[in-house]
Structure formats: C-alpha cells, structure tokens
Design a protein around this motif. Sequence first.
Motif, PDB file in Angstrom:
ATOM      1  N   VAL A 149      54.843  59.769  37.393  1.00 24.56           N
ATOM      2  CA  VAL A 149      54.945  58.887  36.221  1.00 24.56           C
ATOM      3  C   VAL A 149      53.577  58.747  35.556  1.00 24.56           C
ATOM      4  O   VAL A 149      53.464  58.794  34.331  1.00 24.56           O
ATOM      5  N   GLU A 160      52.975  61.754  33.435  1.00 21.95           N
ATOM      6  CA  GLU A 160      53.779  61.715  32.202  1.00 21.95           C
ATOM      7  C   GLU A 160      53.106  60.840  31.147  1.00 21.95           C
ATOM      8  O   GLU A 160      53.054  61.215  29.970  1.00 21.95           O
ATOM      9  N   LEU A 198      51.720  52.991  40.177  1.00 21.65           N
ATOM     10  CA  LEU A 198      52.766  53.930  39.798  1.00 21.65           C
ATOM     11  C   LEU A 198      52.608  55.198  40.636  1.00 21.65           C
ATOM     12  O   LEU A 198      51.516  55.497  41.118  1.00 21.65           O
ATOM     13  N   ARG A 255      57.313  52.495  33.226  1.00 15.35           N
ATOM     14  CA  ARG A 255      57.951  53.632  33.899  1.00 15.35           C
ATOM     15  C   ARG A 255      58.977  54.332  32.995  1.00 15.35           C
ATOM     16  O   ARG A 255      59.102  55.562  33.036  1.00 15.35           O
TER      17      ARG A 255
END
Length: 152
Positions: free
Chosen positions: A99, A102, A95, A23
């Motif tokens: 995230v 990303e 997740l 993360r």
Amino acid sequence: MTTDLEFLDNFGFDVESLEDVVRFDPIWEVWEQFGSFQDIKRSPRPGEHGVFEISDSDKNHSLSFLLPFDETGALSGPGRIALESREEEIESQELDMAVSREIWVEIEDDIRDALPQLGWESRPGNDGFCLADHRYWVQKYATVTASPESSA
C-alpha cells in the motif's frame, strides 16, 4: 487543554478511520477529505530524509499520515498513521509496503520535484500547533541550536 477523545471528535477521524481512507482512496482524495495541512518536507526522524505529510492538529495533538523517502525521493519505509501529543505517540499504525508503494507511485513526481527545496522547520510548533513527529522536531531543534555551526 483538549483530551485525546475531544481532539478526535473535533476532526471526525481516528487512526483506524484514517488508515481505511489512506488504504482505499487516492491520496489526493484523502487530502480533500481529511487534512488541514499537506506538505512534502524534511523529516526530523533519524534515517529518513523527508516525508509526504497529510495532517490535522490543534495545540496539543496531531493526527497524521506520513510517507518517508530517502535523499533521492525513493520510498524508504512504510507509511504510518499516528495520533500524537507533543510528548508521545498515543496510537499508531504502519501501512504494509504494498500500500505504501501504491501511494508513493501517486506522489513520486511531486516528491522528486520538491527535493531541491526541502528545508528544516525553523522552530517546532512555532505557530502554536502540535506537529506530526513533534517530539522528534523538538529534539532536532535542540541539536541544531546547540551545535557550534548554528551560531556562525
């Protein structure tokens, strides 16, 4: 045979600590800190074309981060972290999509470059180690070897 706790003690990570690293750190740092295996490969799970994988395993367990993508290399779902045995998922965490996006942005070019060469595992756990998604690989292998085309 190692227990779940012995496996986790040997690697120094569990689902929660791996989730924190995934993360908050760049994905290539996660690979350096955690994984003994990193690859972009086909996924045995229905509905996924492939996954970006960072994992560590022994003969009985796998702790992994998997990020699924579709046939074009686009993100196809949230990343997941799982502690698994050959037969079952012991603990897992998904997740959130923000995230996951990303991370996908960090590796998008690598995924797209790998797409033409993506192939199936020749045999699940052929090296004796438990795979991430091991039970799905066993199912996929059984289907492939039972199909009429596989004997051609």
